[in-house]
Design a protein around this motif. Sequence first.
Motif: not given
Lengths: 238, 305
Positions: A86-88, A91, A230, A232-234, A236, A238, B43, B46, B51-53, B67-68, B70-71, B73-74, B78
Amino acid sequence: MNVTVARLTVRGLLGRRSGILLLVVPALLLLVAVIARLTADTPEDLAATVLGRLGMGTLLPILALVVGTGVIATEIEDGSIVYLLAKPLPRHWIVTTKLTVAIAATWLLAAVPMLIAGLLLCGTRDGVAVAYAAGTLVAGAAYSALFLLLGVATRHAVVAGLGYALVWESLVGNFVPGARTLSIQQWGLSVAKSIAVQGSIAADVALTVAVPLLVVVAVASTLLAAVRLGGLTLAGEE
Amino acid sequence: MAVITIDRVSRWFGNVVAVNDVSMQIGPGVTGLLGPNGAGKSTLIHMMSGFLPPSAGEVALDGVPIWRNQEVYRAIGLVPERESMYDYLTGWEFVLANAELHGLADPAAAARRALGLVEMEYAQDRKTGTYSKGMKQRVKMASALVHDPAVLLLDEPFNGMDPRQRLQLMELLRRFGAEGRTVLFSSHILEEVEQLARHIEVVVAGRHAASGDFRRIRRLMTNRPHRYLVRSSDDRRLAAALIADGSTAGIEFDGQERALRIQAVDFQGFTTLLPRVAKDAGIRLYTVSPADESLESVFSYLVAS
């Protein structure tokens, strides 16, 4: 390469219980070398067994597996990787930094002890000690990249890595000569063979095959790991 | 102004649909994402945090897909639900590392400021592995705030916090909302959301059930009849006394439970009536429990209405 990622990775490697295992591997190799040196009449005859079979065949892949998966799989497993992702940060920076740490650790904990063990057994004779150390350097780098990829690609990285190193390379490779062509261990031995005096180290793969394969595995694994990370999913909970 | 747009988003895992055709916009201020466990809140978060498409639809921050990318996150901070956070680092080292990873000009100053915001300076030199759940939550907050983001996403942030820590965090989030940041937190506890967020988004079974001002939605909830289960020293006499009052719509004697099932029309009226009637008649109350106050029943009511 990112210094913070590298620092976190090193502390993660050494801070966990697996850190002790990392020291056991070189200690074991050196212990066996010392015992061989003290007890055998011609310790240099044991070089192939101690350095080749035990060192490069068993201890190196185990160490590289612990290191290669330890630099990333643990963070993915427990979810703390989120703080890196979660950073700019691109990857591939994360992957190449972690791979650099993994390779450095493998070299330090496998190639250096291998050189010392080689010198204990053979001295500087026929360049055997340096050759095995060089073989360990290249094989260690390839193993690290492959196991790091496994750490990103599957939640069962350790099982998959053990399957490759122990079942494919050692077991299958023993009975099926063709399998040795696709063995990082054999590629490393091939490099070692090319450095030592002719006839002192045996390898089943030609250097012209081993070197390109080592490069392909290392580069392809790194690229694939960056792509996988790049996306990678997390999932849920649930 | 940071706005997260969720546009006709669905997400499925194999045969299971976790989020079903949801559209919503999360703008500045505090928004509560409310729903029972398993409703699809995590969900959604995320997907909002990249972190989830989505399986279908689009999730974007100010028009830019998340999704995909990274910019983003500036602008996004989270706070994940999971607790793992490099247990071998101290609180200070953890927040500082986060500041460095953001590439901030003065990471130490940013880490100091963030730890000050969550009032964790006193424990910053302890390893995070030794922290209580509430302390971990606050250090996670600090790590999310370290780059002063316009958007803050928090997944079940109050889980495991004691009441004091909860109030502190609520105060903090309120302040961020008032400063014009976009703050979204998920919760399955109605009261938490009620205390903190004016605007709520309700999800039930993966669907967007309600959206808007909390009071309006709450009013919908209070208009429905309330059901209680009551046990007393003399159920039949209590029933007779209660039914005489207009705030009671119906009473049933449950022989199996050996209790009264009471349906009240006027929530306020009934809660003052019951103890008064019992006291006047010399009846002791053993059990008074709301029979349908669980979040699920509140939601099913919302969905039905």
